[in-house]
Design a protein around this motif. Structure first.
Motif, PDB file in Angstrom:
ATOM      1  N   THR A   8    -106.105 -21.133  -9.066  1.00  0.00           N
ATOM      2  CA  THR A   8    -107.114 -20.309  -9.707  1.00  0.00           C
ATOM      3  C   THR A   8    -107.569 -19.189  -8.787  1.00  0.00           C
ATOM      4  O   THR A   8    -108.232 -18.271  -9.234  1.00  0.00           O
ATOM      5  N   ALA A   9    -107.224 -19.254  -7.522  1.00  0.00           N
ATOM      6  CA  ALA A   9    -107.630 -18.209  -6.585  1.00  0.00           C
ATOM      7  C   ALA A   9    -106.825 -16.942  -6.827  1.00  0.00           C
ATOM      8  O   ALA A   9    -105.616 -16.985  -7.060  1.00  0.00           O
ATOM      9  N   LYS A  10    -107.512 -15.810  -6.782  1.00  0.00           N
ATOM     10  CA  LYS A  10    -106.852 -14.514  -6.948  1.00  0.00           C
ATOM     11  C   LYS A  10    -106.047 -14.180  -5.705  1.00  0.00           C
ATOM     12  O   LYS A  10    -106.371 -14.626  -4.606  1.00  0.00           O
ATOM     13  N   ALA A  11    -105.021 -13.373  -5.880  1.00  0.00           N
ATOM     14  CA  ALA A  11    -104.252 -12.891  -4.740  1.00  0.00           C
ATOM     15  C   ALA A  11    -105.178 -12.102  -3.826  1.00  0.00           C
ATOM     16  O   ALA A  11    -106.066 -11.385  -4.285  1.00  0.00           O
ATOM     17  N   GLY A  12    -104.990 -12.284  -2.528  1.00  0.00           N
ATOM     18  CA  GLY A  12    -105.809 -11.538  -1.581  1.00  0.00           C
ATOM     19  C   GLY A  12    -105.794 -12.170  -0.205  1.00  0.00           C
ATOM     20  O   GLY A  12    -105.095 -13.145   0.042  1.00  0.00           O
ATOM     21  N   GLU A  22    -106.900 -13.566   9.035  1.00  0.00           N
ATOM     22  CA  GLU A  22    -106.776 -13.791   7.594  1.00  0.00           C
ATOM     23  C   GLU A  22    -105.304 -13.938   7.234  1.00  0.00           C
ATOM     24  O   GLU A  22    -104.429 -13.390   7.910  1.00  0.00           O
ATOM     25  N   ARG A  23    -105.047 -14.676   6.158  1.00  0.00           N
ATOM     26  CA  ARG A  23    -103.688 -14.858   5.653  1.00  0.00           C
ATOM     27  C   ARG A  23    -103.663 -14.453   4.188  1.00  0.00           C
ATOM     28  O   ARG A  23    -104.640 -14.638   3.463  1.00  0.00           O
ATOM     29  N   TYR A  24    -102.527 -13.929   3.726  1.00  0.00           N
ATOM     30  CA  TYR A  24    -102.433 -13.435   2.356  1.00  0.00           C
ATOM     31  C   TYR A  24    -101.952 -14.521   1.400  1.00  0.00           C
ATOM     32  O   TYR A  24    -100.918 -15.146   1.600  1.00  0.00           O
ATOM     33  N   TRP A  25    -102.755 -14.729   0.343  1.00  0.00           N
ATOM     34  CA  TRP A  25    -102.419 -15.624  -0.766  1.00  0.00           C
ATOM     35  C   TRP A  25    -101.925 -14.739  -1.896  1.00  0.00           C
ATOM     36  O   TRP A  25    -102.631 -13.822  -2.339  1.00  0.00           O
ATOM     37  N   ASP A  26    -100.675 -14.931  -2.377  1.00  0.00           N
ATOM     38  CA  ASP A  26    -100.119 -14.038  -3.395  1.00  0.00           C
ATOM     39  C   ASP A  26    -100.468 -14.445  -4.824  1.00  0.00           C
ATOM     40  O   ASP A  26     -99.974 -13.863  -5.786  1.00  0.00           O
ATOM     41  N   GLY A  27    -101.336 -15.443  -4.959  1.00  0.00           N
ATOM     42  CA  GLY A  27    -101.718 -15.937  -6.275  1.00  0.00           C
ATOM     43  C   GLY A  27    -100.955 -17.187  -6.663  1.00  0.00           C
ATOM     44  O   GLY A  27    -101.320 -17.882  -7.599  1.00  0.00           O
ATOM     45  N   VAL A  28     -99.870 -17.480  -5.922  1.00  0.00           N
ATOM     46  CA  VAL A  28     -99.067 -18.664  -6.180  1.00  0.00           C
ATOM     47  C   VAL A  28     -98.922 -19.505  -4.913  1.00  0.00           C
ATOM     48  O   VAL A  28     -99.044 -20.708  -4.945  1.00  0.00           O
ATOM     49  N   ARG A  29     -98.670 -18.825  -3.776  1.00  0.00           N
ATOM     50  CA  ARG A  29     -98.471 -19.542  -2.517  1.00  0.00           C
ATOM     51  C   ARG A  29     -98.898 -18.662  -1.346  1.00  0.00           C
ATOM     52  O   ARG A  29     -99.064 -17.461  -1.481  1.00  0.00           O
ATOM     53  N   TRP A  30     -99.063 -19.311  -0.191  1.00  0.00           N
ATOM     54  CA  TRP A  30     -99.378 -18.571   1.032  1.00  0.00           C
ATOM     55  C   TRP A  30     -98.146 -17.825   1.496  1.00  0.00           C
ATOM     56  O   TRP A  30     -97.046 -18.365   1.482  1.00  0.00           O
ATOM     57  N   THR A  31     -98.319 -16.569   1.896  1.00  0.00           N
ATOM     58  CA  THR A  31     -97.218 -15.792   2.447  1.00  0.00           C
ATOM     59  C   THR A  31     -97.219 -15.944   3.966  1.00  0.00           C
ATOM     60  O   THR A  31     -98.090 -16.601   4.527  1.00  0.00           O
TER      61      THR A  31
END
Length: 55
Positions: A8-12, A22-31
């Motif tokens: 449910t978390a937005k990409a960001g 900080e780490r980038y969440w693409d809306g599906v998985r951690w990059t």
């Protein structure tokens, strides 16, 4: 850290356990993208409160 999480978390950019990182969440998985944490904008001061504090 999990590669994916219930989504449910937005990409960001999100904070990590490492301070100031900080780490980038693409809306599906951690990059694999990391960055130095960005400073947030200062919160504006209410004009009435600021003028009362000065008097």
């Amino acid at each position: 850290m999990l590669d994916s999480a219930p989504g449910t978390a937005k990409a960001g950019w999100y904070p990590t356990p490492v301070p100031a990182t900080e780490r980038y969440w693409d809306g599906v998985r951690w990059t694999e993208m990391f960055r130095q944490a960005q400073a947030s904008a200062p919160t504006p001061i209410d004009e009435d409160v600021a003028s009362e504090a000065l008097t």
